[in-house]
Design a protein around this motif. Structure first.
Motif, short mmCIF file in Angstrom:
data_model
loop_
_atom_site.label_atom_id
_atom_site.label_comp_id
_atom_site.label_asym_id
_atom_site.label_seq_id
_atom_site.Cartn_x
_atom_site.Cartn_y
_atom_site.Cartn_z
N ILE A 191 32.60 37.87 44.30
CA ILE A 191 33.52 37.20 43.38
C ILE A 191 32.77 36.71 42.14
CG2 ILE A 191 35.01 35.19 43.07
CD1 ILE A 191 35.72 35.49 46.09
N GLN A 192 31.59 36.11 42.34
CA GLN A 192 30.79 35.62 41.21
C GLN A 192 30.38 36.76 40.29
OE1 GLN A 192 27.51 33.33 42.71
NE2 GLN A 192 28.75 31.52 43.12
N ARG B 111 31.15 39.71 35.15
CA ARG B 111 31.50 40.94 34.43
C ARG B 111 32.75 40.72 33.57
NH1 ARG B 111 30.82 44.88 39.74
NH2 ARG B 111 28.53 45.08 39.65
N TRP B 112 33.73 40.06 34.13
CA TRP B 112 34.97 39.81 33.41
C TRP B 112 34.72 38.87 32.23
CZ3 TRP B 112 39.27 41.95 32.44
CH2 TRP B 112 40.39 41.24 31.98
N GLU B 113 33.98 37.80 32.45
CA GLU B 113 33.67 36.87 31.36
C GLU B 113 32.81 37.55 30.30
OE1 GLU B 113 31.95 33.38 33.05
OE2 GLU B 113 33.82 32.72 33.99
N GLY B 114 31.92 38.44 30.74
CA GLY B 114 31.10 39.20 29.80
C GLY B 114 31.94 40.09 28.90
N LEU C 39 41.52 38.16 47.33
CA LEU C 39 40.18 37.68 47.02
C LEU C 39 40.02 37.40 45.52
CD1 LEU C 39 37.74 37.33 49.00
CD2 LEU C 39 36.88 39.52 48.12
N LEU C 40 40.62 38.28 44.70
CA LEU C 40 40.42 38.19 43.25
C LEU C 40 41.52 37.43 42.51
CD1 LEU C 40 39.17 41.83 42.50
CD2 LEU C 40 37.82 39.79 42.99
N LYS C 41 42.58 37.07 43.22
CA LYS C 41 43.72 36.43 42.56
C LYS C 41 43.35 35.11 41.86
CE LYS C 41 47.74 37.51 43.81
NZ LYS C 41 48.97 37.78 44.58
N PRO C 42 42.46 34.28 42.42
CA PRO C 42 42.10 33.04 41.70
C PRO C 42 41.48 33.33 40.33
CG PRO C 42 41.44 32.88 44.00
CD PRO C 42 41.88 34.30 43.78
N LYS D 206 23.11 43.79 43.40
CA LYS D 206 23.77 44.05 42.12
C LYS D 206 23.74 42.83 41.19
CE LYS D 206 26.71 47.91 43.32
NZ LYS D 206 28.05 48.52 43.18
N LYS D 207 23.20 41.74 41.69
CA LYS D 207 23.10 40.54 40.88
C LYS D 207 22.02 40.72 39.82
CE LYS D 207 22.42 35.54 41.32
NZ LYS D 207 22.12 34.43 42.27
N PRO D 208 22.33 40.49 38.54
CA PRO D 208 21.31 40.62 37.50
C PRO D 208 20.14 39.66 37.72
CG PRO D 208 23.49 40.50 36.53
CD PRO D 208 23.65 40.15 37.98
N ILE D 209 18.98 40.05 37.23
CA ILE D 209 17.80 39.18 37.28
C ILE D 209 17.69 38.50 35.91
CG2 ILE D 209 15.30 39.08 37.50
CD1 ILE D 209 15.51 41.63 39.23
#
Length: 370
Positions: free
Chosen positions: A83-84, A89-92, A137-140, A334-337
């Motif tokens: 979710i994070q 990605r969405w905020e980006g 899961l993604l609705k919030p 898949k989390k960016p560093i």
């Protein structure tokens, strides 16, 4: 080459922040640093004539993950992590649209589709079955359902009758995006130098010494945004992943609009005006495609040709006008560093193949570490 007094004075003296890499992450990092430090001297170094990795070579998908990719991620990451990641990605994407503007991006919200090959029977049924779960899961985050089952209305061949539609996906023009981003960076008084490869760097006297081919200079802070080329910086927590792409000639009466995912996201295609742009195939040769060589291979290009002729445009004779490749940065997570490597050195890397979506967010996050 000998640099003049003027060149050394204006470009390489009293440098506050040096960013290595002029792609999406690097330029957003530079712009965020300019916001925070209006008087700072900011220098961006790029080893290519243009951004060398994926920023000018991607397919122009404004996406954050197909249904099968989300399901796969949930098998290796916690629900909270997935979710994070999608939220970033969405905020980006929203930050990219705010910084560049939809007109300059040629932003087209046609939506995205995932197709399932006939032989992918189990994946097809798993994805259809889990649509309600993933939507909950993604609705919030999205306040409505993200994925929906629809009939294939594009007359593709060799796929199951239902596709999964995502109304939140869109297309952008990659070339327009990078041109606008480069222009905005230059207008902010940020210096960009191309064909400048960093050979070495080390910290000394509370600064970082940066060694180029024929020059060394000092900078207060050094920030790496080299994504798929960052293996050495991260103890190989980032691996290069080459993506091969092709684009067709203009096609008369092309009735395909949107972004499309196939085979767990390993293949993807879209229309660009009245052409088809198609990429992927890394899964045919994972070892061979773990490379930083910007080349194409017969094996993968033949598979792309086959998909084009048999699945996407069956029965049509269409010529391919151009083929190329780009280098993504992936890893076990898949989390960016985004981290500080030493007292004055930082990095923002490992976009996981989602640089358009998450790159602007990572650039801002990296600048905010300082």
């Amino acid at each position: 080459m000998t640099y003049s007094f003027w060149e050394l004075k204006n470009w390489f003296t009293h440098v506050d922040y040096t960013i290595v890499g002029s792609g999406i992450v690097g330029l957003h990092c530079a712009l965020r640093l300019r916001e925070r430090f209006p008087q700072a001297k900011i220098l961006v170094l790029e080893r290519g004539i243009l951004p060398q990795g994926a920023s000018t070579k991607n397919a122009g998908f404004a996406c954050f993950g197909s249904i099968s990719e989300v399901i796969d991620d949930l098998k290796t990451h916690s629900e909270e992590d997935v979710i994070q990641l999608i939220q970033k990605r969405w905020e980006g994407l929203q930050l990219l649209r705010k910084n560049i503007g939809d007109t300059a991006l040629d932003f087209k919200p046609h939506g995205g589709y995932e197709l399932f090959l006939k032989e992918d029977e189990s994946l097809y049924h798993e994805c259809l079955q889990k649509i309600p779960f993933v939507n909950d899961l993604l609705k919030p985050l999205f306040k409505s359902d993200v994925f929906a089952r629809e009939m294939d209305r594009f007359d593709f061949k060799g796929i199951h009758e239902y596709v999964v539609f995502n109304p939140f996906e869109a297309q952008i023009d990659t070339g327009n995006m990078m041109q606008a981003l480069l222009q905005k960076t230059a207008a902010a008084g940020i210096l960009i130098l191309n064909q400048m490869e960093v050979k070495n760097h080390y910290e000394s006297n509370n600064q970082v010494q940066v060694e180029l081919e024929q020059l060394s200079f000092s900078t207060q802070k050094l920030l790496f945004t080299t994504n798929g080329f960052a293996g050495g910086l991260t103890q190989n927590a980032v691996r290069p992943a080459r993506a091969q792409v092709l684009i067709t000639e203009p096609i008369l009466d092309l009735d395909i609009r949107g972004t499309f995912h196939l085979d767990r996201g390993y293949y993807y295609f879209r229309n660009f005006e009245n052409r088809i742009l198609l990429g992927g195939g890394r899964n045919l040769d994972f070892e061979g495609e773990t490379t930083t060589k910007l080349e194409i291979t017969e094996k993968i290009q033949n598979r792309l040709d086959q998909l084009l002729k048999e699945i996407i445009l069956p029965g049509k004779e269409v010529n391919v006008t151009h083929r190329w490749s780009g280098i993504m940065g992936i890893g076990n997570s898949k989390k960016p560093i985004v981290e500080r490597l030493s007292e004055h050195t930082y990095c923002g890397v490992r976009m996981g193949g989602m640089g358009i979506a998450i790159g602007s967010f990572v650039g801002k996050e990296l600048a905010d570490l300082i």
